[in-house]
Design an enzyme around this catalytic site. Structure first.
Site, short mmCIF file in Angstrom:
data_model
loop_
_atom_site.label_atom_id
_atom_site.label_comp_id
_atom_site.label_asym_id
_atom_site.label_seq_id
_atom_site.Cartn_x
_atom_site.Cartn_y
_atom_site.Cartn_z
CB SER A 1 -0.90 0.02 1.24
OG SER A 1 -1.42 1.32 1.40
CG MET B 1 -8.03 7.26 2.40
SD MET B 1 -6.99 7.26 3.87
CE MET B 1 -6.56 5.53 3.95
CG MET C 1 -11.24 3.57 1.83
SD MET C 1 -9.72 3.44 2.79
CE MET C 1 -8.52 3.47 1.46
CG ASP D 1 -6.22 -2.77 3.00
OD1 ASP D 1 -5.16 -2.53 3.61
OD2 ASP D 1 -6.82 -1.93 2.30
#
Ligand code: DX5
Ligand code: ZN
Length: 219
Positions: free
Chosen positions: A10, A39, A70, A177
């Protein structure tokens, strides 16, 4: 285990001032996919980066780009991430009212589609969209931040999802995750996972190749 294991570092844990170099380094270290955490400061309490950064990084790597959205709503941005170079786009069912339509949109853009299950979200949420899925992502932390502790109560859910995938007869990746380390990776693999996302456990280590090898050793 016989199933091939894929490691998807990530980028959230990388040095944001040197993203291009970090991507090249992680690819050279043996990463299979690059996991990109998007995000919005609304769906999750943190802001990361958007399609412009994904696009800029695309020319630095041949790895499949695994984009974890997200953001809410996600639908208005799916085309932008597809055009930026995502190979796989995953979203949370809570990000919009029409999960099936969102997945159809991703497939219509010619990309692989994934659904992400938060720790509190049930596998039954995706029972009727299995035919559209290329990947199921089980969050083993609450999304928003790297470096959190693995939530062990998610392990039975991983096993349930592996059974659902087998029953579907489809090739669907089962990705984990959050809090994945060389200690928790074996538990995920044992429960049926075949793709491990790792931020801190790879980019937080001095030797990326050794960190990736350490995660693979569990398989
Ligand atoms: C969290 C993100 C993760 C995060 C994982 O919301 O989805 O991908 O980067 O970080 P670690 O591996 O440090 O838990
Ligand atoms: Zn993620």
């Amino acid at each position: 285990m016989t199933r091939p294991l894929l490691i998807a570092p990530s980028l959230l844990a990388a040095d944001f001032a040197r993203l291009g170099e970090e991507v090249a380094a992680i690819e050279a270290a043996g990463a299979d996919w690059l996991h990109l955490d998007i995000m919005d400061g609304h769906f999750v309490p943190n802001i990361s980066f958007g399609p412009a950064v994904v696009k800029a990084l695309r020319k630095h790597s041949r790895m499949p780009f695994d984009v974890h959205l997200m953001i809410a709503p996600a639908d208005p941005y799916l085309a932008a991430f597809a055009e930026a170079g995502a190979d796989l786009i995953s979203l949370h069912p809570e990000a919009g009212p029409h999960l099936h339509r969102s997945l159809q949109t991703i497939k219509g853009l010619g990309k692989k589609a994934g659904v992400v299950l938060n720790p509190g979200t049930s596998p039954s949420t995706i029972e009727h969209v299995m035919d559209l899925l290329d990947l199921i992502l089980v969050m083993t932390v609450n999304p928003g931040f790297g470096g959190q502790s693995f939530i062990h109560s998610q392990l039975p859910k991983i096993a349930t999802l592996r059974k659902m995938i087998e029953a579907s007869g489809r090739e669907i990746h089962l990705q984990i995750d959050g809090g994945v380390t060389d200690k928790t990776a074996p538990l995920c693999i044992e429960a049926g996972a075949d793709v491990l996302v790792a931020g801190t456990a790879v980019f937080g280590k001095p030797d990326y190749a050794a960190a990736i090898a350490g995660l693979r050793k569990a398989n």
